[in-house]
Design a protein around this motif. Sequence first.
Motif, PDB file in Angstrom:
ATOM      1  N   GLU A  66       0.835  -1.206   0.000  1.00  0.00           N
ATOM      2  CA  GLU A  66       0.000   0.000   0.000  1.00  0.00           C
ATOM      3  C   GLU A  66       0.868   1.253   0.000  1.00  0.00           C
ATOM      4  O   GLU A  66       0.570   2.221  -0.712  1.00  0.00           O
ATOM      5  CB  GLU A  66      -0.928  -0.006   1.209  1.00  0.00           C
ATOM      6  N   ILE A  70       0.903   4.052  -3.116  1.00  0.00           N
ATOM      7  CA  ILE A  70       0.613   5.461  -2.879  1.00  0.00           C
ATOM      8  C   ILE A  70       1.787   6.325  -3.355  1.00  0.00           C
ATOM      9  O   ILE A  70       1.591   7.391  -3.953  1.00  0.00           O
ATOM     10  CB  ILE A  70       0.334   5.705  -1.379  1.00  0.00           C
ATOM     11  N   ASP A 115      -6.840   5.274  -9.689  1.00  0.00           N
ATOM     12  CA  ASP A 115      -7.550   6.199  -8.805  1.00  0.00           C
ATOM     13  C   ASP A 115      -7.216   5.825  -7.364  1.00  0.00           C
ATOM     14  O   ASP A 115      -7.754   4.867  -6.807  1.00  0.00           O
ATOM     15  CB  ASP A 115      -9.061   6.088  -9.045  1.00  0.00           C
ATOM     16  N   LEU A 116      -6.304   6.580  -6.749  1.00  0.00           N
ATOM     17  CA  LEU A 116      -5.861   6.251  -5.401  1.00  0.00           C
ATOM     18  C   LEU A 116      -6.949   6.440  -4.348  1.00  0.00           C
ATOM     19  O   LEU A 116      -6.803   5.958  -3.222  1.00  0.00           O
ATOM     20  CB  LEU A 116      -4.633   7.090  -5.033  1.00  0.00           C
ATOM     21  N   GLU A 117      -8.028   7.121  -4.712  1.00  0.00           N
ATOM     22  CA  GLU A 117      -9.145   7.231  -3.767  1.00  0.00           C
ATOM     23  C   GLU A 117      -9.810   5.867  -3.568  1.00  0.00           C
ATOM     24  O   GLU A 117     -10.554   5.668  -2.603  1.00  0.00           O
ATOM     25  CB  GLU A 117     -10.169   8.249  -4.278  1.00  0.00           C
ATOM     26  N   LYS A 118      -9.526   4.956  -4.507  1.00  0.00           N
ATOM     27  CA  LYS A 118     -10.071   3.598  -4.408  1.00  0.00           C
ATOM     28  C   LYS A 118      -8.969   2.594  -4.073  1.00  0.00           C
ATOM     29  O   LYS A 118      -9.035   1.434  -4.473  1.00  0.00           O
ATOM     30  CB  LYS A 118     -10.753   3.215  -5.719  1.00  0.00           C
ATOM     31  N   ILE A 119      -7.959   3.042  -3.324  1.00  0.00           N
ATOM     32  CA  ILE A 119      -6.840   2.172  -2.993  1.00  0.00           C
ATOM     33  C   ILE A 119      -7.305   0.890  -2.296  1.00  0.00           C
ATOM     34  O   ILE A 119      -6.737  -0.190  -2.497  1.00  0.00           O
ATOM     35  CB  ILE A 119      -5.795   2.926  -2.131  1.00  0.00           C
ATOM     36  N   ASP A 120      -8.365   1.012  -1.489  1.00  0.00           N
ATOM     37  CA  ASP A 120      -8.879  -0.171  -0.786  1.00  0.00           C
ATOM     38  C   ASP A 120      -9.404  -1.216  -1.766  1.00  0.00           C
ATOM     39  O   ASP A 120      -9.296  -2.418  -1.510  1.00  0.00           O
ATOM     40  CB  ASP A 120      -9.988   0.231   0.186  1.00  0.00           C
TER      41      ASP A 120
END
Length: 304
Positions: A66, A70, A115-120
Motif C-alpha cells: 500500500e 501510494i 484512482d488512489l481514492e479507491k486504494i482499498d
Amino acid sequence: MNFQEYKEKSITEKVNYFLKNLSISNREASYYVKWDKIKKQSKEYTNELKKLNQLLGQKNVEEKAEKLFIEDPSVLEAIPILIALRLRTQKVINVMELDGNYNKSFYSINFSNIDLEKIDVYMKFIRDSGLFEFFKNSPINDLRDYIYGVEVGMDTNARKNRSGKVMKDFIQKNIESVCKRLGFKYEFDIKSSQLKKKWNYSINSDKKGREFNAAILDEKNNELYVIVNDYYGGGGTKPSTVTDGFIELDRSIKKSKDEATFIWITDGLGWNDGVEAFTIAFKKIDYVFNMEMVENDFIYELLK
C-alpha cells in the motif's frame, strides 16, 4: 498416384487415398513459442516489476504494498499481467463476488487510470487474487523472470492462428508456383465482392463477407477457381458440421451468375474420425485435396 489416375477412382477409393495421405501435423517447431514476441512483451512493465520486487518475501507485504502504491501509483498498472491478464482494449476489470449465501455483487477496477481514492479496492482485488500471498511466499527473486513464464503461457492462445498460417503459407507458395507455370492470374485472401471489382465475376457464397484463401483466373478459357483451405485436427467441432458448411458453400458457388469451380483443401488427422461425413462431402464437392495432393501437383493437373 497422380491426378489423372486419381480421377478414375471411385468415391470410396478417393476417400481412402485422401485419408491415407493426411498430414500428421501442421505444426513446425517454431509453432510452440514465439520468443521474439515474448521478449518484447516481457519488457513492457520492466520498471514497474522492478519496483514490485521489493515486496517479494515480505511478511508485512500488504502494508509495504500500500505504501508503494501510494508513492508510485503507476506500479499498479503491472498487476494484471501478473495474473496473466492483458488489458489491450478492455481497460476495466469487472469482478463478481459471492457472499456466504451465494448472493452475487459486482465491482469494477481500472488499472489503466489509477484512482488512489479507491486504494482499498485495488488492495482487495490483489488480496483476493492471491497475489499478496504469492509475493509473501514467492520462491522467485525477480518478477521479470516470472513474467517470461507468464508470457509463454499466454502465447499458447496464439498457437491456433500460427498453425493456420503454416498451412496457409504452404498453400500460397504452391498456388503461386502453379499459376506462374500456367500464366494464370491469382489473388490471395479475397472476398466474393472483391472478385466482381477485380475480375468482373459475380459468384455466390454461403455467407456475407466470405473470404477465399485464394482465387485463380484462367483468362484464356474464362475460368475461375476459388479455394478455401483449413486444417481439421478434431476436437470440439463435429465432422458433419464442418463438411456441411463446405457442401453449402460449394452449392452456392455452383448457383452463381458466373461459373466458378470450388476447391476445398483440407487436412488433419481429425478426418479419420469423420469418414462418413467426409464421404458425403466427396460425393457433393468435386475437388477436395489435402496437402500431400497439392504437393503432388493435383491443382496444376486440374488447371492445365
